[in-house]
Design a protein around this motif. Structure first.
Motif, PDB file in Angstrom:
ATOM      1  N   ARG A   1     -23.683  25.707  -0.307  1.00  0.00           N
ATOM      2  CA  ARG A   1     -22.853  24.599   0.192  1.00  0.00           C
ATOM      3  C   ARG A   1     -23.676  23.654   1.059  1.00  0.00           C
TER       4      ARG A   1
ATOM      5  N   SER B   1     -14.903  26.065  -4.991  1.00  0.00           N
ATOM      6  CA  SER B   1     -15.158  27.007  -3.913  1.00  0.00           C
ATOM      7  C   SER B   1     -14.205  28.193  -4.006  1.00  0.00           C
TER       8      SER B   1
ATOM      9  N   TRP C   1     -18.886  15.738   5.092  1.00  0.00           N
ATOM     10  CA  TRP C   1     -18.102  16.757   4.398  1.00  0.00           C
ATOM     11  C   TRP C   1     -19.044  17.652   3.607  1.00  0.00           C
ATOM     12  N   SER C   2     -18.519  18.761   3.142  1.00  0.00           N
ATOM     13  CA  SER C   2     -19.367  19.706   2.411  1.00  0.00           C
ATOM     14  C   SER C   2     -19.084  19.645   0.920  1.00  0.00           C
ATOM     15  N   ILE C   3     -20.105  20.040   0.155  1.00  0.00           N
ATOM     16  CA  ILE C   3     -20.004  20.099  -1.309  1.00  0.00           C
ATOM     17  C   ILE C   3     -20.165  21.558  -1.738  1.00  0.00           C
TER      18      ILE C   3
ATOM     19  N   GLU D   1     -14.015  19.035   2.621  1.00  0.00           N
ATOM     20  CA  GLU D   1     -14.543  18.541   1.351  1.00  0.00           C
ATOM     21  C   GLU D   1     -14.149  17.076   1.174  1.00  0.00           C
ATOM     22  N   GLU D   2     -14.737  16.421   0.195  1.00  0.00           N
ATOM     23  CA  GLU D   2     -14.552  14.984   0.015  1.00  0.00           C
ATOM     24  C   GLU D   2     -13.090  14.587  -0.138  1.00  0.00           C
TER      25      GLU D   2
END
Length: 230
Positions: A109, A3, A102-104, A64-65
């Motif tokens: 996204r 990102s 969470w987002s990737i 995020e993860e």
């Protein structure tokens, strides 16, 4: 994909997801309530509450993860993980209504969800000395659109009675837990700025039952835009 953003945007991830879920619910003629839990996250282990009137859930949001590992700072969650290990009925309820998301950072996204325990209740987070599973269970992870479809179809979340019982169970791990949730929501029946306060889940449920969403007006067959037909 890395990102380009340099800061954590946990709250933005939550807002994006709740906005998507609300739009999808409205498209199905349902009223969706999705609101932050404010300081109640300390004993609930979640940032957000959500319901479309018949199914109820809470979710913890991360940017995020890799940020999931920060849950190891919350000792109440370890007590919950240990309790879930020996109670398969409660674990099943937990996985249906207590989520982590969470987002990737791919080209667009996206947001991924799983049961909180499947991502957090393991030795990779808490260490091997606590008797938890070795690692996370990624197989049931849901991409945001799939989860939204399942939630609005009644396949995720718990009924009001089961969810209220689960919240009461969560309060056992917090000395100051009240066993109920307070909510402050926008009044969907007002065009002007306004808010509604609920001191319990039961009062929210009564209000939703007595205030169904207004029917969506049918689209006009005529169009005010340019015509490209004959």
């Amino acid at each position: 994909m890395t990102s380009p953003l340099k800061r954590k945007h946990e709250l933005s991830v939550m807002n994006v997801f709740i906005s998507r879920l609300k739009k999808a619910a409205e498209g199905k003629g349902k009223r969706f309530i999705g609101v932050p839990l404010d300081g109640q996250d300390a004993w609930l282990g979640a940032d957000c509450f959500m319901t479309e009137g018949s199914r109820f859930a809470i979710a913890e949001f991360k940017y995020e993860e890799s940020d999931i590992r920060s849950e190891k700072k919350k000792r109440r969650r370890l007590a919950m993980c240990k309790a879930l290990r020996g109670d398969m009925t409660r674990l099943s309820e937990h996985l249906a209504c207590h989520l982590i998301a969470w987002s990737i950072p791919d080209e667009k996204r996206t947001i991924v969800l799983n049961g909180y325990a499947h991502e957090v209740c393991n030795a990779q987070i808490w260490g091997e000395q606590n008797g938890l599973d070795d690692k996370a269970y990624p197989d049931p992870r849901y991409e945001d659109q799939l989860f939204i479809d399942e939630f609005l179809s009644g396949n995720m979340g718990l009924t009001f009675e089961d969810f209220e019982a689960y919240i009461s169970w969560l309060s056992d791990f917090e000395d100051s837990g009240t066993g109920s949730i307070e909510l402050l929501i926008e009044n969907p029946n007002e065009d002007a700025i306004g808010a509604l306060e609920f001191t319990s889940l039961g009062k929210l449920k009564v209000w939703m039952d007595n205030n169904p969403p207004r029917p969506t007006p049918p689209r006009s067959s005529s169009s005010s835009g340019p015509s490209f037909g004959p």
